[in-house]
Structure formats: structure tokens, C-alpha cells
Scaffold this active site. Structure first.
Site, short mmCIF file in Angstrom:
data_model
loop_
_atom_site.label_atom_id
_atom_site.label_comp_id
_atom_site.label_asym_id
_atom_site.label_seq_id
_atom_site.Cartn_x
_atom_site.Cartn_y
_atom_site.Cartn_z
N SER A 148 -1.32 40.61 -13.61
CA SER A 148 -0.81 39.28 -13.96
C SER A 148 -0.93 38.42 -12.72
CB SER A 148 0.66 39.39 -14.38
OG SER A 148 1.31 38.13 -14.36
N TYR A 161 9.40 42.71 -12.70
CA TYR A 161 8.09 42.45 -13.30
C TYR A 161 7.05 42.20 -12.19
CZ TYR A 161 4.50 40.07 -16.08
OH TYR A 161 3.32 39.70 -16.67
#
Length: 309
Positions: A148, A161
């Protein structure tokens, strides 16, 4: 068949989290390139929708494999099933992940174990299960780990995350030096805002990780958060960029053009943080050896520990 980079026809690809979002977009791009597919899934409705897409295109149906990417025993079975079906495995795309956010200072062990277990542990399980199969196969082969933009850009509500994506980035960039000399490509893909339902992850939290320090996920708030994803890139476009990056043997695949200012700011902060002083010759020599070893590995040479001293 849509025009896609050539050279992948007939290659066997396994993709995790492949019946929604970026995983599905990648599966569709791979199908358009003539690849044979095995797709992992969790939800039967999503699988049915994916089957309908393949039927509408007149493509052969992929091998669908139900998988929780944290289940190591099942992952090993899945790798065997792919090879049993197709004879070889050439491409692995580790894509499955959860997007869950909350203040890191209030996180519990369950918060860490769930998010890291899926986002980083799932990649590890994919590599351990599939790399022996890929190494035993012939021809063009590739591993792509989907992280990401959070692998570069931390945020105040995304500590765990972000940590998981930083971990995938570090693992993949190091793994590339091991795989390229063996004729296996390796890419890190860091997409940004994409039109997916990733915002629903908090609603799918397993009971085995229910002890959270984050505020209870309220569906209304999540749906409002989800409206941001409607502005995102089409998952098929992301998948097509992944395929192009693999074709080009790119170690890093960045799909979104809007993050130039972020990278400029990161560069400026890094350079400003470097001490302005002379480094001793011995340290300079060791660092130049490290740089040479990295260049040589990228060029296809197998490196040993002795090469670093």
C-alpha cells in the site's frame, strides 16, 4: 481478449483475495493476458460474481480455492491443489489484506495479531507455500506482493496497518535480491486510493480477535468513510499496471501519480536528518561493498555474506 503485455500467455498465477477489489482487478487483467488462474476467496457471493464475469467474457473458469491466508496448513494444501490442477505454478500475487484503523496507543494484542497476521503473515504464508512450487517450475516466473502507499506514508490512525505494509515493503525489497539470480522476478506494488470495499474490513473481524482497543466499528461511520473509496482508481487499472510492471521486471510498482509531493517531502526530511560530518574510511568502504552487492544481485548474481566485507 483485451490488449495486455505479451509473454504471459499460459502462465499459471495464484492470487490471494482475488474475487473483490485489487485482487479481482488483477485476476481480470491476467485473464485478458491469457493466463491460467487460481483464485483464493472467503465469500461465496463474491465468488459467484467473479464466476459470472469469467462466463460473460467466455474465459475458462479459474480454480477457486477457499482460503484464510493466516491458515498455514490450508495454504500448503492450496499450493498443492494449484500444481495438481495445472502442473506448475509460475506467478504468486499476495494481495489479501485488512484495512483497520484506530489510535495505535490504545491497541491491544488482538489488534496487532489480527492486522499483522493477515497483512504480513499472509504474505509470509504465501511465500513459504508457493516459492518451492515456483522454483520447481520453468519459464517466466514472478512474485508480486501488494502492500500500500502506507508502506511509505504513515498516518495517525493507521499505526498497525502501516507497520504491516512497511514490513511487506522491507521483505519484498530484500527478497528480490534472492529471487532475481534464480530467474524469478519480484515486485512490490504500492497502490493508493482504489475503488474497493476495503473499508468494510472492521465489520469482518474474527471472534478470535475480538478484544480490541479501538472504538466499536459503527456501520454508518464506515459507510461515510467508504465514500472516499468511490473516488479511487478502477481496480482493473491497478491490475493492468501490476501486469505491466511484472513484464518490465520492475522491483517497485507505483500505480497512482498523485504522491509526488509526498515523496519529495520524505526525501527532504531524510536528507535534512543526515549528520553533516565526515564518515571514517572503514565505514565508507563497507557501505560501498553493500551498494555493489545490491547492484550485482539486481543484475542476477547470487550474493554471499562474504561479499559484504
Amino acid at each position: 481478449m483485451s490488449e495486455q503485455p505479451s509473454g504471459w500467455e499460459g502462465r499459471v498465477a495464484f492470487i490471494t483475495g482475488a474475487v473483490t477489489g485489487i485482487g479481482l482487478g488483477t485476476a481480470q487483467a491476467f485473464a485478458d493476458a491469457g493466463m491460467k488462474l487460481a483464485l483464493s476467496y472467503r465469500n461465496e457471493d463474491d465468488r459467484a460474481a467473479t464466476e459470472a464475469w469469467f462466463e460473460s467474457k467466455g474465459y475458462d473458469q479459474p480454480l477457486y480455492l477457499k482460503l484464510d491466508v493466516t491458515d498455514r496448513a490450508r495454504f500448503a494444501e492450496v499450493a498443492d491443489e494449484v500444481v495438481d490442477r495445472y502442473g506448475e505454478a509460475h506467478v504468486l500475487v499476495n494481495n489479501a489484506g485488512v484495512s483497520v484503523f484506530g489510535p495505535t496507543d490504545e491497541a491491544t494484542y488482538d489488534d496487532y495479531d489480527w492486522i499483522m497476521g493477515v497483512n504480513f503473515g499472509g504474505v509470509v504464508n504465501g511465500l513459504v507455500s508457493f516459492l518451492p512450487k515456483i522454483k520447481a517450475s520453468s519459464g517466466r516466473r514472478h512474485v508480486t506482493n501488494v502492500a500500500s502507499m502506507a508502506a511509505f506514508l504513515p498516518g495517525p490512525q493507521a499505526g498497525i496497518y502501516t507497520a504491516s505494509k512497511f514490513a511487506v515493503r522491507g521483505l519484498t525489497e530484500s527478497l528480490r535480491y534472492n529471487l532475481v539470480p534464480q530467474g524469478i522476478g519480484c515486485s512490490l506494488c504500492c497502490p493508493a486510493l482504489t475503488r474497493t470495499n476495503a473499508w468494510t474490513s472492521a465489520l469482518k473481524r474474527p471472534d478470535s480477535f475480538k478484544d480490541t482497543g479501538f472504538a466499536e466499528a459503527r456501520e454508518g461511520e464506515l459507510k461515510q468513510f467508504g465514500t472516499a473509496f468511490e473516488e479511487g482508481m478502477d481496480p482493473y487499472v491497478v491490475g493492468s499496471k501490476i501486469l505491466k510492471g511484472m513484464t518490465n521486471q520492475d522491483g517497485l510498482i507505483l500505480t497512482h501519480p498523485e504522491h509526488g509531493p509526498d515523496f519529495e517531502e520524505i526525501h527532504e526530511k531524510l536528507m535534512a536528518a543526515l549528520p553533516i560530518e565526515e564518515a571514517p574510511p572503514g565505514r565508507l568502504r563497507i557501505e560501498e561493498l553493500r551498494r555493489k552487492a545490491m547492484r550485482d544481485a539486481e543484475a542476477g548474481l547470487k550474493m554471499k555474506m562474504d561479499d559484504l566485507t
